[in-house]
Design a protein around this motif. Sequence first.
Motif, PDB file in Angstrom:
ATOM      1  N   ASP A 116       2.729  -6.841  -1.649  1.00  0.00           N
ATOM      2  CA  ASP A 116       2.966  -7.879  -2.702  1.00  0.00           C
ATOM      3  C   ASP A 116       4.431  -8.364  -2.888  1.00  0.00           C
ATOM      4  OD1 ASP A 116       0.313  -8.138  -2.841  1.00  0.00           O
ATOM      5  OD2 ASP A 116       0.371  -7.576  -4.941  1.00  0.00           O
ATOM      6  N   GLU A 117       5.235  -7.231  -2.556  1.00  0.00           N
ATOM      7  CA  GLU A 117       6.905  -7.661  -2.724  1.00  0.00           C
ATOM      8  C   GLU A 117       7.192  -8.122  -1.081  1.00  0.00           C
ATOM      9  OE1 GLU A 117       9.074  -4.226  -3.675  1.00  0.00           O
ATOM     10  OE2 GLU A 117       7.745  -3.775  -5.171  1.00  0.00           O
ATOM     11  N   ASP A 142      -4.873  -1.236   3.885  1.00  0.00           N
ATOM     12  CA  ASP A 142      -4.868  -1.507   2.337  1.00  0.00           C
ATOM     13  C   ASP A 142      -4.876  -2.996   1.731  1.00  0.00           C
ATOM     14  OD1 ASP A 142      -4.150   1.241   2.050  1.00  0.00           O
ATOM     15  OD2 ASP A 142      -2.014   0.864   2.570  1.00  0.00           O
ATOM     16  N   SER A 143      -5.402  -3.854   2.393  1.00  0.00           N
ATOM     17  CA  SER A 143      -5.412  -5.188   1.984  1.00  0.00           C
ATOM     18  C   SER A 143      -6.492  -5.306   0.907  1.00  0.00           C
ATOM     19  CB  SER A 143      -5.952  -6.112   3.330  1.00  0.00           C
ATOM     20  OG  SER A 143      -6.230  -7.339   2.691  1.00  0.00           O
ATOM     21  N   GLY A 144      -6.006  -5.878  -0.015  1.00  0.00           N
ATOM     22  CA  GLY A 144      -6.936  -6.145  -1.374  1.00  0.00           C
ATOM     23  C   GLY A 144      -6.859  -4.882  -2.277  1.00  0.00           C
ATOM     24  N   LYS A 145      -6.012  -3.952  -1.942  1.00  0.00           N
ATOM     25  CA  LYS A 145      -5.801  -2.954  -2.890  1.00  0.00           C
ATOM     26  C   LYS A 145      -4.582  -2.787  -3.653  1.00  0.00           C
ATOM     27  CE  LYS A 145      -8.015   0.314   0.402  1.00  0.00           C
ATOM     28  NZ  LYS A 145      -7.933   1.446   1.316  1.00  0.00           N
ATOM     29  N   ASP A 146      -4.832  -2.003  -4.913  1.00  0.00           N
ATOM     30  CA  ASP A 146      -3.971  -2.061  -5.850  1.00  0.00           C
ATOM     31  C   ASP A 146      -3.630  -0.450  -6.061  1.00  0.00           C
ATOM     32  OD1 ASP A 146      -2.083  -1.787  -8.031  1.00  0.00           O
ATOM     33  OD2 ASP A 146      -3.071  -3.274  -9.135  1.00  0.00           O
ATOM     34  N   ILE A 155       2.151   0.274  -6.092  1.00  0.00           N
ATOM     35  CA  ILE A 155       2.110  -0.938  -4.993  1.00  0.00           C
ATOM     36  C   ILE A 155       0.886  -1.625  -4.823  1.00  0.00           C
ATOM     37  CG2 ILE A 155       1.865   1.031  -3.196  1.00  0.00           C
ATOM     38  CD1 ILE A 155       4.230  -0.678  -1.636  1.00  0.00           C
ATOM     39  N   SER A 156       1.182  -2.910  -4.426  1.00  0.00           N
ATOM     40  CA  SER A 156      -0.312  -3.725  -4.515  1.00  0.00           C
ATOM     41  C   SER A 156      -0.073  -4.529  -3.393  1.00  0.00           C
ATOM     42  CB  SER A 156      -0.341  -4.484  -5.809  1.00  0.00           C
ATOM     43  OG  SER A 156      -1.398  -5.355  -5.619  1.00  0.00           O
ATOM     44  N   TYR A 157      -1.449  -4.835  -2.961  1.00  0.00           N
ATOM     45  CA  TYR A 157      -1.593  -5.416  -1.383  1.00  0.00           C
ATOM     46  C   TYR A 157      -2.428  -6.450  -1.805  1.00  0.00           C
ATOM     47  CZ  TYR A 157       0.326  -1.034   0.403  1.00  0.00           C
ATOM     48  OH  TYR A 157       1.151  -0.032   0.567  1.00  0.00           O
TER      49      TYR A 157
END
Length: 149
Positions: free
Chosen positions: A106-107, A126-130, A134-136
């Motif tokens: 997300d950054e 990792d798409s859609g994961k938190d 770090i979040s995606y």
Amino acid sequence: MAVVVNPGLDRSDDPKVGVGTVIWAEGRLPQCDGTGNMYLVGCGYNAYPVGSEYAEFPQMDDKQEERQRRKYRYIIHAEQNALTFRSSDVKEEENTMVFVTKCPCDECVPLIQGAGIKQIYTTDLDSGKDKHDISYINFDRLRGIRKFI
């Protein structure tokens, strides 16, 4: 046969997650027949800030969960390094693409979008994961850039 090189695996300061990013552009030359030519815009890998000493920042291993969560505060992401230390500007009229060995977080998503990148080639692990630090989540919501998984 194409050879895929991951600069993140060999160069990263992070022994557990080596991430590499390469930015390519398809330029248009006046004397060209319109098919264009590819040139390297930039590359990067996840690392601690330039000039830092080895082990100056927290490392990560399987036994140190607390350090695992802390290291993300200091690591400069591969996409950030590739955009910061690129050898050429991203030109609006050119098809510019980023190849990254891990789904952009997300950054990094707004940085890629703001730079004018038109295509992202990545894995979708990792798409859609938190993941705590770090979040995606925003990669799935990204619009205006073609994504190739």
